[in-house]
Design a protein around this motif. Structure first.
Motif, PDB file in Angstrom:
ATOM      1  N   LEU A 164     -16.346   0.618  10.350  1.00 39.17           N
ATOM      2  CA  LEU A 164     -15.212  -0.139  10.870  1.00 39.17           C
ATOM      3  C   LEU A 164     -14.155   0.792  11.447  1.00 39.17           C
ATOM      4  O   LEU A 164     -13.577   0.512  12.503  1.00 39.17           O
ATOM      5  N   GLU A 165     -13.928   1.902  10.773  1.00 41.01           N
ATOM      6  CA  GLU A 165     -12.943   2.864  11.274  1.00 41.01           C
ATOM      7  C   GLU A 165     -13.395   3.442  12.612  1.00 41.01           C
ATOM      8  O   GLU A 165     -12.566   3.661  13.513  1.00 41.01           O
ATOM      9  N   GLU A 166     -14.697   3.691  12.768  1.00 35.55           N
ATOM     10  CA  GLU A 166     -15.206   4.226  14.029  1.00 35.55           C
ATOM     11  C   GLU A 166     -15.003   3.223  15.154  1.00 35.55           C
ATOM     12  O   GLU A 166     -14.603   3.582  16.269  1.00 35.55           O
ATOM     13  N   VAL A 167     -15.279   1.939  14.884  1.00 36.44           N
ATOM     14  CA  VAL A 167     -15.075   0.896  15.894  1.00 36.44           C
ATOM     15  C   VAL A 167     -13.608   0.794  16.266  1.00 36.44           C
ATOM     16  O   VAL A 167     -13.257   0.674  17.454  1.00 36.44           O
ATOM     17  N   ASN A 174     -23.685  -6.714  15.274  1.00 36.42           N
ATOM     18  CA  ASN A 174     -22.945  -6.340  14.068  1.00 36.42           C
ATOM     19  C   ASN A 174     -23.869  -5.921  12.933  1.00 36.42           C
ATOM     20  O   ASN A 174     -23.539  -5.024  12.159  1.00 36.42           O
ATOM     21  N   LEU A 175     -25.030  -6.557  12.842  1.00 40.59           N
ATOM     22  CA  LEU A 175     -25.945  -6.250  11.751  1.00 40.59           C
ATOM     23  C   LEU A 175     -26.774  -5.002  12.014  1.00 40.59           C
ATOM     24  O   LEU A 175     -27.071  -4.240  11.097  1.00 40.59           O
ATOM     25  N   HIS A 176     -27.166  -4.797  13.274  1.00 38.72           N
ATOM     26  CA  HIS A 176     -28.120  -3.723  13.568  1.00 38.72           C
ATOM     27  C   HIS A 176     -27.523  -2.555  14.351  1.00 38.72           C
ATOM     28  O   HIS A 176     -27.993  -1.427  14.236  1.00 38.72           O
ATOM     29  N   TRP A 177     -26.499  -2.823  15.173  1.00 43.55           N
ATOM     30  CA  TRP A 177     -25.830  -1.762  15.922  1.00 43.55           C
ATOM     31  C   TRP A 177     -24.328  -1.927  15.737  1.00 43.55           C
ATOM     32  O   TRP A 177     -23.595  -2.257  16.683  1.00 43.55           O
ATOM     33  N   PRO A 178     -23.833  -1.719  14.523  1.00 43.08           N
ATOM     34  CA  PRO A 178     -22.414  -1.983  14.243  1.00 43.08           C
ATOM     35  C   PRO A 178     -21.461  -1.152  15.084  1.00 43.08           C
ATOM     36  O   PRO A 178     -20.296  -1.522  15.228  1.00 43.08           O
ATOM     37  N   ARG A 202     -11.332   3.134  16.083  1.00 44.45           N
ATOM     38  CA  ARG A 202     -10.980   4.305  16.897  1.00 44.45           C
ATOM     39  C   ARG A 202     -11.462   4.124  18.333  1.00 44.45           C
ATOM     40  O   ARG A 202     -10.754   4.448  19.285  1.00 44.45           O
ATOM     41  N   TRP A 203     -12.682   3.591  18.464  1.00 44.62           N
ATOM     42  CA  TRP A 203     -13.228   3.365  19.810  1.00 44.62           C
ATOM     43  C   TRP A 203     -12.382   2.340  20.564  1.00 44.62           C
ATOM     44  O   TRP A 203     -12.072   2.539  21.745  1.00 44.62           O
ATOM     45  N   LEU A 204     -11.993   1.276  19.897  1.00 42.93           N
ATOM     46  CA  LEU A 204     -11.173   0.255  20.550  1.00 42.93           C
ATOM     47  C   LEU A 204      -9.851   0.839  21.042  1.00 42.93           C
ATOM     48  O   LEU A 204      -9.365   0.486  22.123  1.00 42.93           O
ATOM     49  N   SER A 205      -9.276   1.734  20.286  1.00 47.07           N
ATOM     50  CA  SER A 205      -7.994   2.316  20.682  1.00 47.07           C
ATOM     51  C   SER A 205      -8.140   3.302  21.835  1.00 47.07           C
ATOM     52  O   SER A 205      -7.190   3.518  22.596  1.00 47.07           O
ATOM     53  N   ARG A 206      -9.335   3.882  22.007  1.00 48.20           N
ATOM     54  CA  ARG A 206      -9.539   4.906  23.037  1.00 48.20           C
ATOM     55  C   ARG A 206     -10.305   4.422  24.250  1.00 48.20           C
ATOM     56  O   ARG A 206     -10.195   5.010  25.331  1.00 48.20           O
ATOM     57  N   ARG A 207     -11.086   3.362  24.101  1.00 47.22           N
ATOM     58  CA  ARG A 207     -12.002   2.967  25.167  1.00 47.22           C
ATOM     59  C   ARG A 207     -11.912   1.479  25.510  1.00 47.22           C
ATOM     60  O   ARG A 207     -12.856   0.917  26.038  1.00 47.22           O
ATOM     61  N   SER A 208     -10.781   0.871  25.214  1.00 49.54           N
ATOM     62  CA  SER A 208     -10.591  -0.542  25.519  1.00 49.54           C
ATOM     63  C   SER A 208      -9.278  -0.690  26.274  1.00 49.54           C
ATOM     64  O   SER A 208      -8.216  -0.396  25.728  1.00 49.54           O
TER      65      SER A 208
END
Length: 335
Positions: free
Chosen positions: A2-5, A202-206, A7-13
């Motif tokens: 969740l933390e990785e997602v 979400n289940l397989h490629w979170p 971080r990605w949202l803050s940098r790549r969205s």
């Protein structure tokens, strides 16, 4: 994860407004990249002309962001090709691309072959059934590829209103929002996304859980990436490309841009069922290569005698190889 997602949202969205057109033009001139826009089209005479005309006016005549605009017709029986050509697009028939290889039905097939019809360093795909189209659908998702060399694949994100019964291109009554859902149902247009694609991711490629519209038809990528990816021939193409891009270049090379609201023709429940089956199959194949649960889908319709009749459809089980492995493509670029 969740933390990785997050971080990605803050940098790549981003929002399309984060990169103004003059900044994109300056980046394009500085980097020398060329941009191709592809519209896959099948019987879209009602909408394709407006989309083509808008892109040509805003992003080719007024601001030279797009170098090439190609409509790939996949066998329309209406005036799609004529309308697109009259509006100023280059029109290519799917069957004329790589003719030695017989075509199969499906959107992914058209997108795969479009790499042979275009030359841009950046390729942007836009569905041809969009209504109330804005050129920010193109400039928004092309923008990060022009300004950030680390970004390789960009999806559009947007609200997808389901519409109301009786709308042009709206859903059938059985597919309409239920009581209390609100007029227009702003967030309910992506039914296969919410019921199939999002749970699978979400289940397989979170890592991909942050994508708002994983199945959306508007996305842009560097040719150098697209030519290395296999293309599912049918409805599974968007999920397949997204998952394979993750495994090929990593999460930080993927991004998404908010372009507002997307309005388009909605499909009926049975068509959505076939789409869902193809998407599940695409995911399943990537989870266990070479094993298919059951590549057919049986659906039911009430017949003339009042009973239910089964109708069985094949689920897409074919994928095209990375385009860079096709001799004609390699020869074209070598020349």
């Amino acid at each position: 994860m969740l933390e990785e997602v997050e971080r990605w949202l803050s940098r790549r969205s981003w929002s399309a407004a984060d990169r103004q057109l003059d900044r994109l033009l300056a980046a394009k001139r500085a980097g020398g990249a060329t941009v191709s826009v592809v519209l896959p089209a099948l019987n879209e005479e009602a909408t394709v002309g407006t989309i083509v005309a808008t892109i040509r006016r805003d992003l080719m005549r007024d601001a030279p962001l797009v170098d090439e605009l190609v409509v790939v017709d996949s066998g329309s029986t209406d005036r799609t090709a004529a309308v697109a050509r009259e509006a100023g697009a280059q029109v290519v028939h799917r069957d004329d691309l790589l003719p030695r290889l017989p075509t199969v039905p499906g959107k992914g097939e058209v997108l795969w072959r479009s790499l042979l019809a275009t030359r841009g360093d950046i390729v942007c795909f836009v569905d041809a059934d969009l209504r109330d189209f804005s050129s920010t659908f193109v400039s928004g998702i092309v923008g990060p590829l022009l300004t950030d060399p680390e970004v390789q694949f960009v999806k559009a994100m947007y609200d997808r209103p389901l519409g109301q019964v009786g709308d042009v291109g709206g859903p059938a009554a059985a597919d309409a929002p239920g009581p209390g859902s609100g007029s227009g149902s702003a967030g309910q247009g992506g039914r296969v996304t919410e019921l199939v694609a999002r749970p699978l991711l979400n289940l397989h490629w979170p890592q991909l859980a942050g994508f708002v519209q994983p199945l959306g038809g508007e996305y842009a990528a560097r040719r150098s990436l697209l030519e290395r990816l296999p293309f599912p021939v049918g409805y599974g193409v968007e999920l397949g490309l997204l998952v394979d891009a993750l495994h090929t270049v990593g999460l930080d090379a993927l991004a998404q841009v908010d372009v507002g609201v997307r309005r388009h023709r909605h499909q009926d429940g049975q068509a959505l069922g076939r789409m869902a089956a193809a998407i599940y199959r695409t995911a399943q194949l990537r989870l266990a290569r070479g094993y298919l649960v059951r590549p057919r889908l049986t659906q039911f319709q009430r017949g003339a005698d009042g009973g239910f009749e089964p109708h069985t459809h094949p689920v897409d089980t074919e994928e095209r190889p990375p385009m860079i492995e096709v001799p004609e493509y390699a020869e074209r670029w070598a020349a």
